[in-house]
Design an enzyme around this catalytic site. Sequence first.
Site, mmCIF file in Angstrom:
data_model
loop_
_atom_site.group_PDB
_atom_site.id
_atom_site.type_symbol
_atom_site.label_atom_id
_atom_site.label_comp_id
_atom_site.label_asym_id
_atom_site.label_seq_id
_atom_site.Cartn_x
_atom_site.Cartn_y
_atom_site.Cartn_z
ATOM 1 C CG ASP A 83 -1.614 1.130 1.344
ATOM 2 O OD1 ASP A 83 -2.097 1.121 0.216
ATOM 3 O OD2 ASP A 83 -2.260 1.174 2.290
ATOM 4 C CG HIS A 84 -0.403 4.714 0.421
ATOM 5 N ND1 HIS A 84 -0.603 5.789 -0.877
ATOM 6 C CD2 HIS A 84 -1.798 4.065 0.726
ATOM 7 C CE1 HIS A 84 -2.590 5.753 -0.700
ATOM 8 N NE2 HIS A 84 -2.319 5.338 0.150
ATOM 9 C CG HIS A 184 -5.637 8.446 3.146
ATOM 10 N ND1 HIS A 184 -4.911 8.784 2.139
ATOM 11 C CD2 HIS A 184 -5.424 7.336 2.946
ATOM 12 C CE1 HIS A 184 -3.988 7.784 1.308
ATOM 13 N NE2 HIS A 184 -4.837 7.051 1.408
ATOM 14 C CG ASP A 260 -5.325 1.535 7.906
ATOM 15 O OD1 ASP A 260 -5.939 0.576 8.414
ATOM 16 O OD2 ASP A 260 -4.477 1.750 7.827
ATOM 17 N NE ARG A 264 -4.613 2.802 11.463
ATOM 18 C CZ ARG A 264 -3.635 3.447 10.842
ATOM 19 N NH1 ARG A 264 -3.581 5.023 10.923
ATOM 20 N NH2 ARG A 264 -2.691 3.208 10.086
HETATM 21 P P1 13P Z 1 -9.158 4.711 5.306
HETATM 22 O O1 13P Z 1 -7.806 5.803 5.948
HETATM 23 O O2 13P Z 1 -10.307 5.334 5.048
HETATM 24 O O3 13P Z 1 -9.694 3.619 5.915
HETATM 25 O O4 13P Z 1 -8.257 4.602 3.893
HETATM 26 C C1 13P Z 1 -7.754 3.380 3.910
HETATM 27 C C2 13P Z 1 -6.366 3.805 2.573
HETATM 28 O O5 13P Z 1 -6.812 4.672 1.146
HETATM 29 C C3 13P Z 1 -5.094 2.549 2.781
HETATM 30 O O6 13P Z 1 -4.513 2.482 0.982
HETATM 31 O O1 G3H Z 2 -3.724 5.136 3.647
HETATM 32 C C1 G3H Z 2 -2.822 4.061 4.569
HETATM 33 C C2 G3H Z 2 -2.907 3.670 5.344
HETATM 34 O O2 G3H Z 2 -4.162 4.081 6.544
HETATM 35 C C3 G3H Z 2 -1.637 2.606 5.710
HETATM 36 O O3 G3H Z 2 -1.356 4.391 6.751
HETATM 37 O O4 G3H Z 2 0.995 4.446 6.840
HETATM 38 O O5 G3H Z 2 0.173 4.922 8.834
HETATM 39 O O6 G3H Z 2 0.585 2.241 7.818
HETATM 40 P P1 G3H Z 2 -0.075 3.923 7.839
HETATM 41 ZN ZN ZN Z 3 -4.813 5.127 1.211
#
Ligand code: 13P
Ligand code: G3H
Ligand code: ZN
Length: 316
Positions: A83-84, A184, A260, A264
């Site tokens: 992710d990202h 986010h 995510d 949480r």
């Molecule tokens: P949320 O913060 O809305 O759960 O988004 C999560 C997300 O985009 C992770 O890449």
């Molecule tokens: O988009 C971001 C996700 O919620 C992951 O968050 O980088 O804090 O693990 P994090």
């Molecule tokens: Zn994201």
Amino acid sequence: MALVDTKKMFEMAYNNGYAVGAFNVNNMEITQGIISAIAEEKAPLILQISKGARSYASMSYLRAIIDVAVAENPDIPIVMHLDHGDTFEICKQCVDDGFTSVMVDASKHPFEENIRITGEVVKYAHDHGVVVEAELGQLGGIEEDVVGVSHDEIAKHLTDPDQAVEFIEKTECDSLAVACGTSHGAYKFKTEPTLAFDVIQKISEKLPDFPLVMHGSSSVLKEFKDLINKYGGDMPDAMGVPESAISEAAKMAVCKINIDTDLRMALTAKIREVFVTKPGEFDPRKYLGPGREAIKKMVKHKLNILGCSGKAAECM
Ligand code: 13P
Ligand code: G3H
Ligand code: ZN
């Protein structure tokens, strides 16, 4: 069944009007909560790992947990996704670590630079049989201390459909995260938001059969926010993405929906509840256990909103 990539699930999701849930994992309890929901609902699954998750839990622990999940659920297709990933190096590392899908997020760079970095990741990933999600446009409201962002501000950063066509032609990425009004975190909107469904619609008309991804898709469930605040937390009133909007996007070209924050909040709410109602409790299983159970229940509900319950078999 071994880990899979997203190709078949996106094809089925696109053609049958649903989306696959992409849930972030950081530890064993979160992963188990998600997996037990998926196993009961028989849904395809994308487990996603951020750079922060890699450094918190270490990749070898996360990988071992995911390997158990895969081995115990041979009838469920599971993707291990970065992710990202914000640099070529982290994406390359994940390809080398056996991820079946990576996201390169170079969206903070100017358009041409985003194309260059994304193209580089696509070349390396495809040479190793791994699919790539890229991002174009910018999600609103990433500053954690600001509640909501004005609609005008969000509108300026929405994905441009013409740019999306050029971006995909030049990078050859496999899916695209689009900015369509989501953001986010837990503090997304002050009032009920309207997503830019017209952006999704225009992109899908210009790029038929191309899977889109929606980030920032937590609904910031009131049930958990209220519990957190009841038991000593201090989360301001804010709204997430309404579940009706999630369902609508899932019926369109959006094939992957990222969640995510709702995980949480479910975990935090239950831990807080135990700490306050049973102040003598010091066995981690007694507060992590209810958190894991709350995640399971919440994820089961989400799978129905996304429309992917019962779809595991057709995605194998
Ligand atoms: P949320 O913060 O809305 O759960 O988004 C999560 C997300 O985009 C992770 O890449
Ligand atoms: O988009 C971001 C996700 O919620 C992951 O968050 O980088 O804090 O693990 P994090
Ligand atoms: Zn994201």
